[in-house]
Design a protein around this motif. Structure first.
Motif, PDB file in Angstrom:
ATOM      1  N   SER A 419      47.918  23.317  53.036  1.00  0.00           N
ATOM      2  CA  SER A 419      48.840  23.811  52.018  1.00  0.00           C
ATOM      3  C   SER A 419      48.118  24.845  51.156  1.00  0.00           C
ATOM      4  O   SER A 419      46.990  24.613  50.706  1.00  0.00           O
ATOM      5  N   TYR A 420      48.768  25.986  50.979  1.00  0.00           N
ATOM      6  CA  TYR A 420      48.148  27.078  50.234  1.00  0.00           C
ATOM      7  C   TYR A 420      49.090  27.523  49.132  1.00  0.00           C
ATOM      8  O   TYR A 420      50.311  27.334  49.205  1.00  0.00           O
ATOM      9  N   HIS A 421      48.543  28.113  48.113  1.00  0.00           N
ATOM     10  CA  HIS A 421      49.336  28.834  47.109  1.00  0.00           C
ATOM     11  C   HIS A 421      48.484  29.978  46.580  1.00  0.00           C
ATOM     12  O   HIS A 421      47.280  30.065  46.883  1.00  0.00           O
ATOM     13  N   LEU A 422      49.132  30.863  45.847  1.00  0.00           N
ATOM     14  CA  LEU A 422      48.408  31.988  45.274  1.00  0.00           C
ATOM     15  C   LEU A 422      48.269  31.779  43.784  1.00  0.00           C
ATOM     16  O   LEU A 422      49.166  31.222  43.137  1.00  0.00           O
ATOM     17  N   VAL A 423      47.168  32.205  43.250  1.00  0.00           N
ATOM     18  CA  VAL A 423      47.026  32.299  41.797  1.00  0.00           C
ATOM     19  C   VAL A 423      46.932  33.783  41.487  1.00  0.00           C
ATOM     20  O   VAL A 423      46.035  34.478  41.974  1.00  0.00           O
ATOM     21  N   VAL A 424      47.906  34.262  40.719  1.00  0.00           N
ATOM     22  CA  VAL A 424      48.032  35.697  40.492  1.00  0.00           C
ATOM     23  C   VAL A 424      47.796  36.000  39.025  1.00  0.00           C
ATOM     24  O   VAL A 424      48.348  35.321  38.151  1.00  0.00           O
ATOM     25  N   ARG A 425      46.959  36.957  38.761  1.00  0.00           N
ATOM     26  CA  ARG A 425      46.769  37.421  37.387  1.00  0.00           C
ATOM     27  C   ARG A 425      47.298  38.850  37.310  1.00  0.00           C
ATOM     28  O   ARG A 425      46.829  39.742  38.032  1.00  0.00           O
ATOM     29  N   LEU A 426      48.299  39.049  36.450  1.00  0.00           N
ATOM     30  CA  LEU A 426      48.932  40.363  36.318  1.00  0.00           C
ATOM     31  C   LEU A 426      48.606  40.932  34.959  1.00  0.00           C
ATOM     32  O   LEU A 426      48.678  40.238  33.946  1.00  0.00           O
ATOM     33  N   LEU A 427      48.288  42.199  34.952  1.00  0.00           N
ATOM     34  CA  LEU A 427      47.887  42.872  33.718  1.00  0.00           C
ATOM     35  C   LEU A 427      48.441  44.282  33.800  1.00  0.00           C
ATOM     36  O   LEU A 427      48.497  44.867  34.881  1.00  0.00           O
ATOM     37  N   GLY A 428      48.851  44.854  32.686  1.00  0.00           N
ATOM     38  CA  GLY A 428      49.363  46.211  32.773  1.00  0.00           C
ATOM     39  C   GLY A 428      49.521  46.831  31.419  1.00  0.00           C
ATOM     40  O   GLY A 428      49.276  46.194  30.383  1.00  0.00           O
ATOM     41  N   ALA A 429      49.916  48.077  31.414  1.00  0.00           N
ATOM     42  CA  ALA A 429      50.140  48.768  30.147  1.00  0.00           C
ATOM     43  C   ALA A 429      50.939  50.019  30.417  1.00  0.00           C
ATOM     44  O   ALA A 429      50.901  50.582  31.517  1.00  0.00           O
ATOM     45  N   ARG A 430      51.657  50.462  29.404  1.00  0.00           N
ATOM     46  CA  ARG A 430      52.333  51.750  29.499  1.00  0.00           C
ATOM     47  C   ARG A 430      51.357  52.844  29.090  1.00  0.00           C
ATOM     48  O   ARG A 430      50.399  52.595  28.358  1.00  0.00           O
ATOM     49  N   GLY A 431      51.627  54.057  29.532  1.00  0.00           N
ATOM     50  CA  GLY A 431      50.748  55.162  29.192  1.00  0.00           C
ATOM     51  C   GLY A 431      49.404  55.023  29.873  1.00  0.00           C
ATOM     52  O   GLY A 431      49.281  54.420  30.941  1.00  0.00           O
ATOM     53  N   THR A 432      48.400  55.567  29.202  1.00  0.00           N
ATOM     54  CA  THR A 432      47.082  55.560  29.819  1.00  0.00           C
ATOM     55  C   THR A 432      46.137  54.606  29.118  1.00  0.00           C
ATOM     56  O   THR A 432      44.919  54.688  29.268  1.00  0.00           O
ATOM     57  N   SER A 433      46.695  53.719  28.343  1.00  0.00           N
ATOM     58  CA  SER A 433      45.855  52.755  27.633  1.00  0.00           C
ATOM     59  C   SER A 433      45.035  51.937  28.620  1.00  0.00           C
ATOM     60  O   SER A 433      45.551  51.451  29.628  1.00  0.00           O
ATOM     61  N   GLU A 434      43.755  51.810  28.292  1.00  0.00           N
ATOM     62  CA  GLU A 434      42.904  51.025  29.168  1.00  0.00           C
ATOM     63  C   GLU A 434      42.918  49.548  28.793  1.00  0.00           C
ATOM     64  O   GLU A 434      42.368  48.711  29.491  1.00  0.00           O
ATOM     65  N   THR A 435      43.549  49.245  27.665  1.00  0.00           N
ATOM     66  CA  THR A 435      43.642  47.850  27.241  1.00  0.00           C
ATOM     67  C   THR A 435      44.882  47.242  27.867  1.00  0.00           C
ATOM     68  O   THR A 435      46.002  47.686  27.632  1.00  0.00           O
ATOM     69  N   GLY A 436      44.665  46.248  28.689  1.00  0.00           N
ATOM     70  CA  GLY A 436      45.774  45.652  29.408  1.00  0.00           C
ATOM     71  C   GLY A 436      46.502  44.623  28.582  1.00  0.00           C
ATOM     72  O   GLY A 436      45.915  43.962  27.724  1.00  0.00           O
ATOM     73  N   GLY A 437      47.777  44.487  28.865  1.00  0.00           N
ATOM     74  CA  GLY A 437      48.591  43.474  28.239  1.00  0.00           C
ATOM     75  C   GLY A 437      49.613  42.996  29.250  1.00  0.00           C
ATOM     76  O   GLY A 437      49.317  42.917  30.444  1.00  0.00           O
TER      77      GLY A 437
END
Lengths: 492, 206
Positions: A419-437
């Protein structure tokens, strides 16, 4: 008064013609040569002013020959080369015999014919002297005839020859199956000399011939003297004559360029078929993939908090005297750094079989002037991460469309069932900000499981593809191998 | 020796014509067949150049034929379907001209006789000037090219039937041409190799 000086003789520059059947490059030694057999594919070509016309396909079974095309002979100080090789068959009372004929050609003297017939080498040349009889073909064997130059002859044989094989080039157009009637005479005074009348297609020709010893042949052909193998073998007249291969096996080289090229092309074709078969199997395997996950994560998604871990009772040491391990004060592993911004969530679990190929696709088609980063772990059971991968999705309006990525695919090879599952970490931002949210747009996660083909399968597919290409290239190079004459010229 | 100088209407290249019997030449530069009538030099228009180097004779070669010095002025090539033959136009130093046929490197010195051939009814033997000839070959030929100077205007592509033969002793040749007219007869001598020598034989071919 000085005599006028003639023009310098124009250089003899062999022309190059291309085989219409296989594209091989052929050398045309004379513009008077009207017929050529492709040395690579064996096609019979009629040479026209503009192009070569294919008359017949090549013979698959090439007989062995004592001399190659372009082999040079010197007769009475004049250089000739083998322009063509022919095999004629004669049938007499159901018994088939064979004559091998080499057409020797000089651009200054014309043609001589070197025949290997009934265990003897014969050299013949055309004449116009005719026999003193109305029809040489109606005479009985043993009949005595004089020719108009006063020589006496005894009719030895009347028959029909059929052209069974030809290669090289000729100053006339020939076809396998052509027949020629012949009446062969021997000199009454010298059995080594002969006279022949030939007729075909309403044309009648005459020639004289004489026997040539193997030693004389070796001198003329520039070869070192060898045992008179061919001439020494007695042969019953009228029986099927062994080919020159049988006579000269082990003595003379054979030119197997065309056969080699055919073999290479066959192998290349077989390898290509094998490669295509592998590709077909791979395509079938891909089409049988089963989707095991399809989930879309909206922006601002917050996963439910995990249930609190059950309280763990502190174990009392069994033995109060046993030393207690000191507390672990080392810094935490990088994976254990808490997530800042974004979202991390486990997906639902799915079952994977042994040797499965797992394909995970992330897509965010609505992404515009923003970015999203995906870290994913494939987890077996509760916490056994077997694969950790990442992907980047970005699209900006001023980007080159080729640089935008709104979907990405990650692959994982699963060795163990479970039995398998995925652990997903999603990060993103609008524009060119390097700080993810939080991710700015929905991200869709899909996963497919497909049976994994064994590694040797892929290796075989790659190997067969490479082999097909290499063999094809080699066969083309073999097709452009230098002719003996070219080699000779280069050597000189 | 009277020389005429004409220019090729195709490319303008000059050519000096020494033989008064020359009616046509093929420009050595552009390959245009050129002839002239009472008013001017004209081009036939069809390129007719032949490749060189493959024959014993060649244009503008000098040599000796039965002890007589000559030079080759031109050549006409005929295609008989299964091969070619060349006819060389020679001018001897004594002012006479001659035709040499080169067929598969066999040479035959020919001249036209003032007789008409019999209709071709399949005859196997025929007599001209008291000499018997045996027919060796019948066929149809087509003029496919020319070079140098010629004493007539060549009609490229024109076809005609022919009969070739030899005297039974193999010394003399016969050529009959059946064209639109009553036909023409050519008698000749087969030449042994040594009867014709060239200043540049080119025996050292490779």
């Amino acid at each position: 008064m000085n005599e006028p000086v003639g023009r310098i003789r124009p250089t003899l520059v062999p022309r190059t013609v291309r085989c219409t059947a296989c594209g091989g490059t052929l050398t045309q030694r004379s513009d008077a040569l009207r017929f050529v057999v492709c040395r690579y594919c064996g096609a019979h070509l009629e040479l026209g002013d503009v192009e070569a016309r294919v008359l017949a396909k090549g013979e698959r079974n090439r007989p062995g020959f004592a001399y190659e095309i372009d082999h040079a002979f010197v007769w009475e100080g004049v250089r000739y080369v083998v322009a063509a090789r022919m095999v004629f068959t004669q049938e007499d009372d159901g018994e088939v015999s064979e004559t091998v004929e080499y057409l020797l050609w000089s651009p200054r003297r014309g043609t001589l014919y070197l025949d290997y017939d009934d265990g003897r080498w014969l050299l013949s040349w055309m004449v116009h002297v005719m026999p003193r009889c109305d029809d040489a073909f109606s005479l009985a064997e043993g009949a005595h005839v004089n020719t108009h130059d006063g020589q006496g002859w005894t009719l030895e044989e009347v028959g029909t020859s059929r052209l069974a094989y030809i290669d090289g080039s000729l100053p006339w157009v020939a076809r396998v199956g052509d027949t020629v009637g012949y009446a062969t005479f021997r000199a009454a005074a010298d059995r080594d000399k002969g006279y022949e009348v030939e007729r075909d297609h309403g044309e009648i020709e005459f020639c004289l011939f004489r026997a040539v010893s193997r030693q004389e042949l070796d001198v003329a052909s520039g070869k070192p003297k060898e045992p008179d193998t061919a001439a020494a073998k007695p042969r019953e007249h009228g029986g099927p004559a062994p080919s020159l291969d049988e006579d000269l096996e082990g003595i003379l080289p054979r030119d197997d360029t065309a056969a080699t090229r055919r073999w290479l092309l066959w192998m290349s074709g077989a390898a290509a078929c094998f490669c295509l078969l592998n590709l077909g199997v791979a395509a079938h395997a891909s089409s049988s993939a089963v989707q095991v996950l399809d989930r879309t994560i909206p922006p601002g998604f917050k996963p439910p908090p995990p249930p609190p871990p059950p309280a763990v009772e502190k174990d009392e040491p069994d033995d109060p005297l046993e030393p207690v391990e000191p507390p672990d004060n080392s810094p935490p592993e990088p994976e254990e750094v808490p997530v800042v911004g974004g979202v991390e969530l486990p997906t639902g679990s799915f079952r994977l079989e042994k040797d499965t190929f797992l394909r995970i696709e992330f897509s965010a088609p609505a992404l515009m002037n923003s970015w999203a980063s995906v870290d994913v772990a494939v987890v077996q059971g509760d916490d056994d991460a077997t694969h950790i991968m990442d992907a980047e999705l970005t699209r900006y309006s001023d980007d080159d469309p080729d640089e935008s990525t709104v979907s990405d695919t990650l692959d994982a090879w699963i060795d163990d069932p479970g039995s398998y599952h995925l652990v997903v970490r999603l990060l993103g931002a609008r524009g060119t900000s390097e700080t993810g949210g939080d991710i700015p747009v929905p991200v869709r996660i899909q996963a497919w499981a497909m049976p994994r083909l064994p590694l040797p399968f892929y290796l075989m597919a790659i190997a067969s593809g490479v082999m097909a290409v290499v063999l094809f290239v080699v066969s083309r190079v073999t097709g452009r191998r230098r002719t003996p004459a070219e080699k000779e010229e280069d050597d000189e | 020796m009277t020389l005429r100088e004409v220019s090729c209407p195709g490319c303008g290249a000059p050519r000096r014509i020494a033989n008064p019997a020359t009616m046509m030449f093929v420009c050595a530069y552009c390959g245009s067949p050129v002839y002239w009538d009472a008013e001017q030099v004209r081009s036939i228009g069809t390129k007719a150049a032949l490749t060189e180097g493959f024959t014993r004779l060649y244009r503008d070669a000098r040599g000796s034929l039965r002890g007589k010095r000559f030079e080759t002025l031109g050549r006409v090539r005929y295609d008989f379907g299964r091969g070619f033959w060349d006819e060389w136009y020679l001018r001897c130093d004594d002012g006479t001209t001659a035709w040499l046929t080169e067929d598969n490197h066999e040479l035959c010195l020919e001249w036209r006789v003032n007789e008409f051939p019999p209709p071709d009814n399949g005859f196997a033997r025929v007599t001209f000037r008291g000499l018997e000839f045996v027919v060796e070959e019948r066929g149809e030929a087509q003029c496919i090219g020319a070079e140098g100077e010629l004493p007539f205007v060549v009609s490229f592509g024109e076809r005609y039937r022919y009969i070739d033969g030899s005297s039974p002793d193999g010394k003399h040749s016969l050529g009959i041409e059946y064209d639109a007219g009553p036909g023409a007869v050519f008698l000749g001598d087969w030449l042994a190799h040594g009867e014709l020598t060239l200043d540049d034989e080119g025996e050292d071919w490779t």
